[in-house]
Design an enzyme around this catalytic site. Structure first.
Site, short mmCIF file in Angstrom:
data_model
loop_
_atom_site.label_atom_id
_atom_site.label_comp_id
_atom_site.label_asym_id
_atom_site.label_seq_id
_atom_site.Cartn_x
_atom_site.Cartn_y
_atom_site.Cartn_z
N ASN A 203 34.93 -68.03 58.31
CA ASN A 203 34.17 -66.99 57.61
C ASN A 203 34.75 -65.58 57.68
O ASN A 203 34.32 -64.71 56.92
CB ASN A 203 32.74 -66.96 58.14
CG ASN A 203 31.97 -68.17 57.69
OD1 ASN A 203 31.90 -68.43 56.49
ND2 ASN A 203 31.44 -68.93 58.62
N LYS B 298 25.49 -82.21 50.29
CA LYS B 298 26.65 -81.38 50.58
C LYS B 298 26.22 -80.19 51.43
O LYS B 298 25.11 -79.70 51.32
CB LYS B 298 27.37 -80.93 49.31
CG LYS B 298 26.62 -79.98 48.43
CD LYS B 298 26.84 -78.51 48.62
CE LYS B 298 28.26 -78.12 48.84
NZ LYS B 298 28.34 -76.61 49.01
N THR C 275 25.79 -73.57 50.98
CA THR C 275 24.60 -74.07 50.30
C THR C 275 24.40 -75.51 50.69
O THR C 275 25.35 -76.22 50.98
CB THR C 275 24.75 -74.01 48.78
OG1 THR C 275 25.88 -74.78 48.40
CG2 THR C 275 24.91 -72.59 48.30
N SER D 81 39.30 -64.78 50.06
CA SER D 81 39.57 -65.43 48.78
C SER D 81 40.56 -64.59 47.97
O SER D 81 40.73 -63.40 48.20
CB SER D 81 38.28 -65.57 47.99
OG SER D 81 37.74 -64.31 47.73
N THR E 37 31.96 -78.86 48.42
CA THR E 37 32.91 -77.75 48.18
C THR E 37 33.88 -77.72 49.35
O THR E 37 34.96 -78.33 49.28
CB THR E 37 32.19 -76.40 48.00
OG1 THR E 37 31.29 -76.19 49.08
CG2 THR E 37 31.43 -76.38 46.68
N GLU F 188 29.91 -75.42 60.01
CA GLU F 188 31.18 -74.69 60.09
C GLU F 188 31.63 -74.51 61.54
O GLU F 188 30.93 -73.88 62.34
CB GLU F 188 31.03 -73.34 59.40
CG GLU F 188 30.87 -73.53 57.91
CD GLU F 188 30.58 -72.25 57.19
OE1 GLU F 188 30.88 -72.19 56.01
OE2 GLU F 188 30.06 -71.32 57.82
#
Lengths: 408, 408
Positions: free
Chosen positions: B403, B182, B193, B408, B156, B280
Site C-alpha cells: 500500500n 474477490k 473491495t 501506480s 484484481t 494484504e
C-alpha cells in the site's frame, strides 16, 4: 532495538522556571536501564489542578484515582513512573499508587489526594513497591532539574524530549504556561501511552481550569491519532500554582480569562503535535482540515476516520495523492456526507470537486507537496459550517518494525 | 509489483455446475493487461436474488443501483468488471452501468433491472463505455467456463482464486450452493473491495433469500476485517435459480428452510474466511472469540476492536502473546466491559483471568501456538451471555509494501 530520532523531531524549547513548580528526577530502575525514570514535581501550596483522562474502560489505577483527585481540584505534587504502566495489575497495582501518594504526602504534610501519580510502560506487571519507595526517597533529595530533563525522564521509547511554552497577559500580569509530554514510542509488549502536563504560575480556580483544559483537549489531544489505539493510561493534567499573583480566574468574564484559555490551548496544541511528530515510524506530519460538515464534532469524526485509515496513511507514506482513499475514509466515518458534494485537496490544490475527479488539476505542485515532511489534506463536505483539524502521521515500515519485529 | 500467493491460500474446491447458471468470461481490457477481466453469469428465468451492500456513503453507482434492483428480487444476469471500480465518477459512471444493463437486457429479452453489475479496481476513472460494450459482446459469445475461471476473473490483486461449496437437503431434494469472492488485494491507487456471489439451484422466494443472506452476513462478512477500511463497492449477492425443483422456500417454517439457511451461512463463512486468508500482507489467520458480553452485537464490536487494532495485529505478526494489547483494544471498543472481570487467552490457554495476569500460565504451548498460521484469541468479558467470532489477519511489512511502496 535502537530507535533513531524521529525525522520530524524539533529542538526542546527554552522554557523558563514556573514559579511554584520544582522539578526533580531520580533512578527507580523500573527496568534494567541506567537512566532516570521517576519524575517528581513539587507544587506550591494553593496549586489548583484539572485533568482529562483516557476513556478506555480498562484504565489503570493511576487513571481511576487521578480522575477522582482532579475533581477535588487541589495539588501539591506529581510523580511520573516510566517503564511500567502498572495497568491491568489489580489490587497490587492500586497499592503501589497509594503507597507513593502516602509517602509524598507525609513528606510534604499534605493529604494523599493532593499527590498525582502517572505510570507508563509495560502493562500487567504490578509496580514494584520497593523500587517505587526508594525512587521517591531519592527524588525528594535530588537537586532541582530543568524542564528538558523532566521531559526526557517521563519518556519511554520517545525519540526526543517534548516541551511547549506559552504566555498570556492576565489583568496586567504576564503568566507562563509550560508543558511537557511523552508518547507515542513503544517497545513490545509495552503499550503506547500519552502523558501530558501543563504547569502555570497563573491563579486559576479549579472548575475554570477544568473547563479550559476540557475545551482545549477537544481541539488538540482529541484531534490527534497515531494508530487509532487508545491507551489505558492517557492522562493530561494542568497545574496552576497561583504564584503570578493575578486575581484568580474563575470564569470567562474575568479579565485575562480569554488570554489564559488561548495560551492553554496553544500549549496543548503544541504538545499534541509533538506526540504526532514522534509517532511510531512517522516520516510525515499530516494535517487534515475538514470543512463544510454539519457540525464541528461531525467534522472531527470525519477527520479522525481519514487520519486513522491505514490506506490513507500508507498512501501518504508512498507520497501518493490518493484522494480515492480519502473518499473511502470519509464515506465510512458514519457521519453525514454526500458523495456528489465532496471535495478533496492536497497542499492547497483541489484534486476532486463536487464528487468528481478534476482531470486537469495541476499535478506538479501536489507531487512536490507530498514529497515534503508536512502534508496537508483538505476535505470539504459541502453540507454546512462545521469544521475541525486533525493531525496524524504516515504509516510506514517503521511502525511494523517497532511493533512486530522486536520482542521484549 | 509482483504479488506472491498468500501463505494462507487454499486450493480452489471442486464445485459442480449449478443448474440455471452459465458462466462466461472475456477480455474488456479495462487495464493494460492480458487477462480476462469481465465476468458474465447468465441466470435462468425465474431466478430470485438478494443482496447486502457496503454502508460507505460514498458508494459506487453499481452499489446504488444494485441495492434498488435487489429489492425487486428478480435476476437474469450478473456482470463483474475487474480493474476499474467506477466509484466516485459521477453521472458518467452511472451511464456506463446503465449501458451494460441495457445491452445485456436486450440480448436476454429481460428488463434492465434484472441485470446486476459490479465493478472493482481503480476509483475515480469512469468505466470506459467502449471497452465495456465490446467486453460484454465478447462475453455473450464466449464458451461457458468453470467456477475457478470466473473466480479468477473477478479478482484484481487477489493472490488466489476463491470459491466455496455447500449442499442442503430441502424437502427431499439436494440443492447446491456455490460461491465465489474477490478481496482483499490492492494496488495503489486502487481500493480494496470485496465482491461475493452465491449461486444456488434451490427455489427460494426473494424475501426469504434476503432474510437468510442478511442473517448470514451479520455472522460472516460483517465479522471479518483486514484493515478497518470499508470499501465503496462491497457487495454480496445471492442468486437462486429454482432449477432444483423444490417447492419455493418462503419462510423458516418450510421444510428444508433451516438446512438451506445453514448451507448459505456455511458458504458465506467459507467465502469470508478466504478473503481474510488473502488479506494484504497476511501471514497468519486470526480467530477472535468473544464470550461473556452483554449481547451478541456487543461481542461483535469488541471482537472487531481487537481485530482492527494495529497493535494487536502487529503483536500477532511478531508471534507475541501480548494480552495487554488485547486488554487495551477491549477497553477502547466503547462497549460494556469490566477490567476486573476480563480474561484473555491464546490457543486455548488463559494468560490473564479476572483482570489479573496469570504469572504461572504455561508459556510453551502459547509460544508454539503463536508460531503457527492459525491463531486463536479468546476474550471473556464475564458480564453476560453474548458471544461473537471475528476473523482477521496479522499486520506485516507486506501490508506496507503493497500500500505504500508501490505507486501506480
Amino acid at each position: 532495538m535502537e530507535l533513531q530520532p524521529s525525522p520530524l523531531a524539533v529542538p526542546f524549547p527554552a522554557i523558563p522556571p514556573v514559579a511554584g513548580v520544582t522539578l526533580r528526577v531520580a533512578r527507580a530502575r523500573y527496568k534494567a536501564w541506567d537512566r532516570c525514570d521517576l519524575t517528581y514535581a513539587e507544587l506550591a501550596p494553593g496549586t489548583t489542578v484539572a485533568g482529562v483522562f483516557t476513556r478506555n474502560v480498562c484504565c489503570s489505577s493511576e487513571v481511576e484515582l487521578g480522575r477522582e483527585q482532579a475533581r477535588l481540584g487541589s495539588a501539591r505534587a506529581l510523580v511520573v513512573n516510566a517503564g511500567n504502566s502498572n495497568a491491568f495489575t489489580g489490587y497490587r497495582g492500586r497499592e503501589a499508587v497509594e503507597q507513593i501518594m502516602a509517602q509524598v504526602a507525609a513528606h510534604l504534610g499534605c493529604t494523599p489526594s493532593e499527590v498525582f501519580v502517572s505510570s507508563t510502560g509495560v502493562i500487567g506487571v504490578p509496580l514494584p513497591l520497593d523500587k517505587a519507595r526508594a525512587g521517591i526517597a531519592a527524588a525528594l533529595e535530588a537537586p532541582a532539574c530543568s524542564w528538558e530533563e523532566a521531559a526526557a525522564t517521563i519518556g519511554t521509547t520517545d525519540t526526543f524530549a517534548k516541551g511547549a511554552l506559552a504566555t498570556a497577559v492576565v489583568a496586567g500580569r504576564t503568566v507562563t504556561l509550560a508543558g511537557i509530554i511523552k508518547g507515542s514510542g513503544m517497545i513490545a509488549p509495552d503499550m503506547a501511552t500519552m502523558l501530558g502536563y501543563v504547569f502555570t504560575d497563573a491563579a486559576v480556580e479549579p472548575a475554570f481550569l477544568q473547563a479550559c483544559l476540557a475545551a482545549a483537549n477537544v481541539r488538540t489531544f482529541s484531534c490527534i491519532t497515531v494508530d487509532s489505539d487508545t491507551s489505558t493510561s492517557d492522562t493530561v493534567l494542568a497545574f496552576a500554582t497561583g504564584q503570578a499573583g493575578n486575581a484568580p480566574l474563575a470564569g470567562f468574564d474575568d479579565a485575562g480569562a480569554d488570554a489564559f484559555a488561548a495560551a492553554l490551548h496553544d500549549v496543548c496544541r503544541q504538545l499534541a503535535h509533538l506526540v504526532v511528530r514522534d509517532g511510531e515510524g512517522a516520516q510525515k506530519f499530516v494535517e487534515i482540515r475538514v470543512t463544510g460538515a454539519e457540525s464541528d464534532e461531525s467534522a472531527r469524526r470525519v477527520g479522525l476516520a481519514v487520519g486513522n485509515s491505514p490506506l490513507v496513511k500508507t498512501a501518504i507514506a508512498g507520497e501518493d495523492a490518493n484522494w480515492g482513499r480519502v473518499v473511502m475514509a470519509v464515506g465510512k466515518a458514519g457521519e453525514p456526507a454526500d458523495r456528489d458534494k465532496l471535495s478533496i485537496g492536497f497542499g492547497g490544490v483541489w484534486t476532486a470537486r463536487n464528487g468528481m475527479p478534476l482531470a486537469d488539476y495541476d499535478e506538479a505542485p501536489v507531487a512536490e507537496h507530498l514529497k515534503g515532511r508536512e502534508i496537508q489534506i483538505a476535505v470539504d463536505l459541502g453540507l454546512g459550517e462545521g469544521s475541525a483539524t486533525v493531525w496524524t502521521c504516515d504509516l510506514t515500515h517503521g511502525y511494523i518494525a517497532i511493533n512486530a519485529d522486536y520482542r521484549s
